[in-house]
Write a protein that holds these residues in place. Structure first.
Motif, PDB file in Angstrom:
ATOM      1  N   ARG A 220     103.207  40.581 -30.103  1.00  0.00           N
ATOM      2  CA  ARG A 220     102.431  41.777 -30.464  1.00  0.00           C
ATOM      3  C   ARG A 220     103.247  43.034 -30.173  1.00  0.00           C
ATOM      4  O   ARG A 220     103.830  43.174 -29.100  1.00  0.00           O
TER       5      ARG A 220
ATOM      6  N   LEU B  65      96.389  46.483 -36.752  1.00  0.00           N
ATOM      7  CA  LEU B  65      95.596  47.657 -37.119  1.00  0.00           C
ATOM      8  C   LEU B  65      96.476  48.896 -37.121  1.00  0.00           C
ATOM      9  O   LEU B  65      97.188  49.168 -36.152  1.00  0.00           O
TER      10      LEU B  65
ATOM     11  N   ALA C 181      89.027  45.741 -31.457  1.00  0.00           N
ATOM     12  CA  ALA C 181      89.269  44.400 -31.982  1.00  0.00           C
ATOM     13  C   ALA C 181      87.995  43.558 -31.938  1.00  0.00           C
ATOM     14  O   ALA C 181      87.672  42.836 -32.894  1.00  0.00           O
TER      15      ALA C 181
ATOM     16  N   PHE D 213      89.329  36.541 -26.355  1.00  0.00           N
ATOM     17  CA  PHE D 213      90.305  36.670 -27.422  1.00  0.00           C
ATOM     18  C   PHE D 213      91.312  35.515 -27.400  1.00  0.00           C
ATOM     19  O   PHE D 213      92.216  35.487 -28.200  1.00  0.00           O
TER      20      PHE D 213
ATOM     21  N   ARG E  75      95.592  35.998 -31.828  1.00  0.00           N
ATOM     22  CA  ARG E  75      95.579  37.304 -32.478  1.00  0.00           C
ATOM     23  C   ARG E  75      94.326  38.080 -32.069  1.00  0.00           C
ATOM     24  O   ARG E  75      93.255  37.501 -31.888  1.00  0.00           O
ATOM     25  N   LEU E  76      94.479  39.379 -31.948  1.00  0.00           N
ATOM     26  CA  LEU E  76      93.318  40.246 -31.780  1.00  0.00           C
ATOM     27  C   LEU E  76      92.664  40.545 -33.121  1.00  0.00           C
ATOM     28  O   LEU E  76      91.462  40.770 -33.208  1.00  0.00           O
ATOM     29  N   PHE E  77      93.475  40.567 -34.192  1.00  0.00           N
ATOM     30  CA  PHE E  77      92.996  40.922 -35.519  1.00  0.00           C
ATOM     31  C   PHE E  77      93.283  39.782 -36.489  1.00  0.00           C
ATOM     32  O   PHE E  77      94.418  39.292 -36.552  1.00  0.00           O
TER      33      PHE E  77
ATOM     34  N   GLN F 226      86.066  41.948 -35.089  1.00  0.00           N
ATOM     35  CA  GLN F 226      85.787  40.527 -35.159  1.00  0.00           C
ATOM     36  C   GLN F 226      84.312  40.275 -35.424  1.00  0.00           C
ATOM     37  O   GLN F 226      83.942  39.285 -36.062  1.00  0.00           O
TER      38      GLN F 226
END
Length: 213
Positions: A8, A47, A141, A211, A100-102, A145
């Protein structure tokens, strides 16, 4: 299914003089398309928060893709004052993140971010400002989600994110000025140095268990 370890990247930058936010989003879309054509690895997620004068960007992908993206940012530095982005700073590169967060890559225009009291950011240690920014990003995030969980189009929902979850533009500008963070050129120089210390993702970005699934 994941093919490579995930990493990341967090970057902040100011918009160059005369740059419009649509051009910045287009630049990144083209960059990610070129990267995916050159290297078939993990997809890019994250993002891009667009402000009137700056950006806050989260990118998640494999190490080669992250490296190529930072190299492209470094090439922008060579363009001097004519570059699309100025004062680019690498805040964090977290290695081997568990999840992943996104789920995808999104663009949000932060037209009305909440603003802290005047000079409050400047009075805080840089580490505290980063911690607050990461906390807001984790909440963002989780909010996005929830769009996915509710079967909504996250690309539509991202444009109506709660203002109180957006990182204030004042904070982003402060981070662009912070001497503690390296430019893409300096980061690559340190990263490629044989003396570079290994980074532990859980120390630079502690991801809550929700997460990590």
């Amino acid at each position: 299914q994941r093919r490579f370890p995930l990493h990341r990247l967090l970057v902040v930058a100011r918009l160059g003089e005369g740059t419009v936010v649509a051009a910045v989003a287009g630049y990144h879309r083209e960059l990610f398309e070129n990267v995916s054509e050159d290297h078939s690895g993990e997809k890019v997620s994250g993002l891009l928060l667009l402000y009137s004068s700056c950006i806050f960007h989260v990118v998640e992908s494999c190490s080669r893709t992250i490296h190529l993206i930072i190299r492209d940012f470094a090439s922008l530095q060579n363009q001097g004052h004519s570059a699309l982005l100025q004062e680019i700073k690498v805040l964090v590169v977290a290695h081997n993140i568990p999840a992943r967060l996104f789920p995808d890559w999104y663009v949000a225009t932060a037209a009305f971010p909440t603003t802290p009291p005047q000079d409050s950011t400047q009075s805080q240690p840089t580490a505290a400002v980063v911690t607050e920014s990461l906390a807001l990003l984790l909440k963002l995030a989780a909010c996005m989600q929830s769009f996915e969980d509710d079967s909504k189009d996250a690309n539509e929902g991202v444009h109506t994110l709660p203002p109180e979850l957006l990182i204030p533009a004042e904070t982003v500008n402060y981070l662009c000025n912070a001497e503690e963070f390296a430019s893409p050129k300096d980061f690559l120089r340190m990263y490629l140095s044989p003396a570079q210390a290994a980074l532990d993702s859980e120390t630079v970005w502690p991801v809550p268990s929700r997460f990590s699934a």
